[in-house]
Design an enzyme around this catalytic site. Sequence first.
Site, PDB file in Angstrom:
ATOM      1  N   ASP A 172       0.566  -1.519  -0.291  1.00 12.69           N
ATOM      2  CA  ASP A 172       0.037  -0.249   0.310  1.00 12.69           C
ATOM      3  C   ASP A 172       0.901   1.328   0.222  1.00 12.69           C
ATOM      4  O   ASP A 172       2.102   1.337   0.899  1.00 12.69           O
ATOM      5  CB  ASP A 172      -1.134  -0.389   1.304  1.00 12.69           C
ATOM      6  CG  ASP A 172      -1.745   0.874   0.634  1.00 12.69           C
ATOM      7  OD1 ASP A 172      -3.261   0.687   1.643  1.00 12.69           O
ATOM      8  OD2 ASP A 172      -1.436   1.960   0.733  1.00 12.69           O
TER       9      ASP A 172
ATOM     10  N   THR B  34     -16.102  -2.313  -9.273  1.00 19.51           N
ATOM     11  CA  THR B  34     -17.148  -1.541  -8.948  1.00 19.51           C
ATOM     12  C   THR B  34     -18.406  -1.604  -9.813  1.00 19.51           C
ATOM     13  O   THR B  34     -18.257  -1.942 -11.205  1.00 19.51           O
ATOM     14  CB  THR B  34     -16.600   0.113  -8.881  1.00 19.51           C
ATOM     15  OG1 THR B  34     -17.770   0.609  -8.086  1.00 19.51           O
ATOM     16  CG2 THR B  34     -16.030   0.241  -9.826  1.00 19.51           C
ATOM     17  N   ASP B  35     -19.927  -1.695  -9.236  1.00 19.77           N
ATOM     18  CA  ASP B  35     -20.586  -1.808  -9.702  1.00 19.77           C
ATOM     19  C   ASP B  35     -20.718  -0.243 -11.122  1.00 19.77           C
ATOM     20  O   ASP B  35     -21.364  -0.022 -11.428  1.00 19.77           O
ATOM     21  CB  ASP B  35     -21.977  -1.832  -8.724  1.00 19.77           C
ATOM     22  CG  ASP B  35     -22.540  -1.293  -8.349  1.00 19.77           C
ATOM     23  OD1 ASP B  35     -21.368  -0.019  -8.001  1.00 19.77           O
ATOM     24  OD2 ASP B  35     -23.359  -1.064  -7.487  1.00 19.77           O
ATOM     25  N   GLU B  36     -19.786   0.631 -10.503  1.00 19.24           N
ATOM     26  CA  GLU B  36     -20.163   2.057 -11.200  1.00 19.24           C
ATOM     27  C   GLU B  36     -19.838   1.919 -12.904  1.00 19.24           C
ATOM     28  O   GLU B  36     -19.938   2.616 -13.390  1.00 19.24           O
ATOM     29  CB  GLU B  36     -19.435   3.568 -10.044  1.00 19.24           C
ATOM     30  CG  GLU B  36     -19.712   3.602  -8.950  1.00 19.24           C
ATOM     31  CD  GLU B  36     -19.143   4.431  -8.203  1.00 19.24           C
ATOM     32  OE1 GLU B  36     -19.666   5.153  -8.944  1.00 19.24           O
ATOM     33  OE2 GLU B  36     -19.607   4.430  -6.748  1.00 19.24           O
TER      34      GLU B  36
ATOM     35  N   TYR C 258     -13.632   7.985 -12.457  1.00 18.52           N
ATOM     36  CA  TYR C 258     -13.206   7.232 -11.607  1.00 18.52           C
ATOM     37  C   TYR C 258     -14.157   5.809 -11.585  1.00 18.52           C
ATOM     38  O   TYR C 258     -13.468   5.312 -12.644  1.00 18.52           O
ATOM     39  CB  TYR C 258     -14.320   6.788  -9.752  1.00 18.52           C
ATOM     40  CG  TYR C 258     -14.420   5.970  -9.634  1.00 18.52           C
ATOM     41  CD1 TYR C 258     -12.877   5.002  -8.419  1.00 18.52           C
ATOM     42  CD2 TYR C 258     -15.297   5.010  -9.220  1.00 18.52           C
ATOM     43  CE1 TYR C 258     -13.166   4.154  -7.726  1.00 18.52           C
ATOM     44  CE2 TYR C 258     -15.445   4.394  -8.334  1.00 18.52           C
ATOM     45  CZ  TYR C 258     -14.015   3.360  -7.840  1.00 18.52           C
ATOM     46  OH  TYR C 258     -14.940   2.625  -7.472  1.00 18.52           O
TER      47      TYR C 258
ATOM     48  N   LYS D 253     -12.001   3.009 -13.274  1.00 14.48           N
ATOM     49  CA  LYS D 253     -12.364   1.440 -13.683  1.00 14.48           C
ATOM     50  C   LYS D 253     -12.786   0.776 -14.739  1.00 14.48           C
ATOM     51  O   LYS D 253     -12.381  -0.844 -14.527  1.00 14.48           O
ATOM     52  CB  LYS D 253     -13.642   1.004 -12.281  1.00 14.48           C
ATOM     53  CG  LYS D 253     -13.382   1.768 -10.639  1.00 14.48           C
ATOM     54  CD  LYS D 253     -11.680   1.433  -9.827  1.00 14.48           C
ATOM     55  CE  LYS D 253     -12.021   0.052  -9.933  1.00 14.48           C
ATOM     56  NZ  LYS D 253     -10.674  -0.910  -8.693  1.00 14.48           N
TER      57      LYS D 253
HETATM   58  N1  LIG Z   1     -15.772   1.037  -1.304  1.00 13.73           N
HETATM   59  C1  LIG Z   1     -16.660   1.077  -1.956  1.00 13.73           C
HETATM   60  O1  LIG Z   1     -17.671   0.604  -1.720  1.00 13.73           O
HETATM   61  C2  LIG Z   1     -16.549   0.037  -3.259  1.00 13.73           C
HETATM   62  C3  LIG Z   1     -17.260  -0.777  -4.072  1.00 13.73           C
HETATM   63  C4  LIG Z   1     -16.915  -1.245  -5.251  1.00 13.73           C
HETATM   64  C5  LIG Z   1     -15.415  -1.797  -5.100  1.00 13.73           C
HETATM   65  N2  LIG Z   1     -14.346  -0.894  -4.647  1.00 13.73           N
HETATM   66  C6  LIG Z   1     -13.340  -1.173  -5.201  1.00 13.73           C
HETATM   67  O2  LIG Z   1     -12.222  -1.546  -3.896  1.00 13.73           O
HETATM   68  C7  LIG Z   1     -11.101  -0.949  -3.964  1.00 13.73           C
HETATM   69  C8  LIG Z   1     -11.077  -0.566  -2.816  1.00 13.73           C
HETATM   70  O3  LIG Z   1     -11.730   0.186  -2.359  1.00 13.73           O
HETATM   71  P1  LIG Z   1     -11.688   0.998  -0.896  1.00 13.73           P
HETATM   72  O4  LIG Z   1     -13.189   1.765  -1.244  1.00 13.73           O
HETATM   73  O5  LIG Z   1     -10.878   0.286  -0.038  1.00 13.73           O
HETATM   74  O6  LIG Z   1     -10.517   2.421  -1.656  1.00 13.73           O
HETATM   75  P2  LIG Z   1      -9.969   3.034  -0.031  1.00 13.73           P
HETATM   76  O7  LIG Z   1      -9.402   4.191  -0.934  1.00 13.73           O
HETATM   77  O8  LIG Z   1     -10.193   3.377   1.014  1.00 13.73           O
HETATM   78  O9  LIG Z   1      -8.420   2.147  -0.509  1.00 13.73           O
HETATM   79  C9  LIG Z   1      -7.439   2.861  -0.949  1.00 13.73           C
HETATM   80  C10 LIG Z   1      -6.372   1.962  -0.427  1.00 13.73           C
HETATM   81  O10 LIG Z   1      -5.157   1.929  -2.051  1.00 13.73           O
HETATM   82  C11 LIG Z   1      -3.582   2.782  -1.680  1.00 13.73           C
HETATM   83  N3  LIG Z   1      -3.617   3.187  -2.460  1.00 13.73           N
HETATM   84  C12 LIG Z   1      -3.567   4.063  -3.392  1.00 13.73           C
HETATM   85  N4  LIG Z   1      -3.025   4.399  -4.465  1.00 13.73           N
HETATM   86  C13 LIG Z   1      -2.288   3.597  -4.430  1.00 13.73           C
HETATM   87  C14 LIG Z   1      -1.344   3.006  -5.168  1.00 13.73           C
HETATM   88  N5  LIG Z   1      -0.472   3.769  -6.106  1.00 13.73           N
HETATM   89  N6  LIG Z   1      -0.049   1.416  -4.702  1.00 13.73           N
HETATM   90  C15 LIG Z   1      -0.374   1.069  -3.706  1.00 13.73           C
HETATM   91  N7  LIG Z   1      -1.522   1.558  -2.749  1.00 13.73           N
HETATM   92  C16 LIG Z   1      -3.173   3.132  -3.576  1.00 13.73           C
HETATM   93  C17 LIG Z   1      -4.209   3.660  -0.533  1.00 13.73           C
HETATM   94  O11 LIG Z   1      -3.040   3.558   0.172  1.00 13.73           O
HETATM   95  C18 LIG Z   1      -5.756   3.301   0.077  1.00 13.73           C
HETATM   96  O12 LIG Z   1      -4.730   2.113   1.605  1.00 13.73           O
HETATM   97  C19 LIG Z   1     -10.947  -0.578  -5.130  1.00 13.73           C
HETATM   98  O13 LIG Z   1     -11.019  -0.793  -5.948  1.00 13.73           O
HETATM   99  C20 LIG Z   1     -12.452   0.170  -5.538  1.00 13.73           C
HETATM  100  O14 LIG Z   1     -12.713   0.353  -6.659  1.00 13.73           O
HETATM  101  C21 LIG Z   1     -15.000   0.007  -3.413  1.00 13.73           C
END
Ligand SMILES: NC(=O)c1ccc[n+]([C@@H]2O[C@H](COP(=O)([O-])OP(=O)(O)OC[C@H]3O[C@@H](n4cnc5c(N)ncnc54)[C@H](O)[C@@H]3O)[C@@H](O)[C@H]2O)c1
Length: 330
Positions: free
Chosen positions: A33, A125-127, A150, A154
């Site tokens: 991370d 994501t569903d988006e 965004y 994705k």
């Molecule tokens: N939160 C939701 O409701 C949701 C729903 C569907 C899918 N997702 C997907 O799930 C995944 C995680 O979402 P989240 O809500 O935990 O996001 P988040 O923003 O809480 O976490 C993202 C993490 O990625 C790390 N990061 C960012 N750039 C980086 C890089 N270049 N190298 C290494 N680490 C890096 C950040 O430090 C952070 O810890 C994403 O891919 C998101 O698209 C999220």
Amino acid sequence: MNILVTGGAGFIGSNFIRYMLDTYSDMNIVNLDLLTYAGNFNSLADFENNPHHHFVRGSITNFELITHLLDVHNIEAIINFAAESHVDRSIVNPGAFVETNVQGTLTLLEAAKEKRVDRFIHISTDEVYGSLGKEGYFTENSQIAPNSPYAASKAASDLLVRSYYKTYGLDVIITRCSNNYGPYQFPEKLIPLLITNGIDGEILPVYGDGENIRDWIHVKDHCAAIDCVLRQGKKGEVYNIGGRTEMTNNEIAHLIMDRLNLPEDRLKYVEDRPGHDYRYAIDPMKVEKELGWRPVNTFAAGMKETVDWYLTNESWWRPLKEIHVGSKND
Ligand SMILES: NC(=O)c1ccc[n+]([C@@H]2O[C@H](COP(=O)([O-])OP(=O)(O)OC[C@H]3O[C@@H](n4cnc5c(N)ncnc54)[C@H](O)[C@@H]3O)[C@@H](O)[C@H]2O)c1
């Protein structure tokens, strides 16, 4: 099993690592991370010293670092959570989303191909499917039609992942999940923003008329689904994951206000996000039927637990409110 989890200091990634360490005694997890504003070392506190968890600060755009980690830790599977994830930020700075979500995923795929990793799970994501009207559901065959930068980043990464299966035969799986809620979510996202504003005596900002609909799932149910896909999913497939819980933003806000005993005038409608998608709703039939996964947390119980978690974990979220940049929903 030795796995590389990227973005494991974020909301879902940290919950996933906790879930895997709690569920399996033979799981060795390398957590890569970058610790951007969204990554939080404090989210790892309860397993930081677990010998089965190894944290590495670095970027998914760093090919040398990734191939080194794959070699040294004998990694069998990559689960890619790392991303820029906030829609509002993508409207202001789309370039960062292309760099991490597209270039970063491509770099990981190249490393996985070179080191012949057994399985690559891409968390999407569903988006990517765009917006629904009042009727219908997203299935795995729905058209890809992203509306925000965004979602577009994705969708682009999903297509790259698919191409590595079709072109190089890499064992890849894409999961597309609906909106997650639960502990350790950064307080710029709708639910923790409303809860923490409510606790702080501030207004609860809701976009437009508050009638946008999202399909919610507890983060632990999402983690269990990913585990299921990792172990039993079919290569080259897409699996939609959702909790069959559609709620308007107004309903969410009122649920939180009730739980915190807040008066109606704390809710404030603010200028809508440009291009704000009206409705997302996932049909999770495929993952339910083919892999036997089912969500186990009800929204009412999960939300009660989530509000209580923010009430009792102020030391986790308080410092983050200071770097929050005033974004509001999703
Ligand atoms: N939160 C939701 O409701 C949701 C729903 C569907 C899918 N997702 C997907 O799930 C995944 C995680 O979402 P989240 O809500 O935990 O996001 P988040 O923003 O809480 O976490 C993202 C993490 O990625 C790390 N990061 C960012 N750039 C980086 C890089 N270049 N190298 C290494 N680490 C890096 C950040 O430090 C952070 O810890 C994403 O891919 C998101 O698209 C999220």
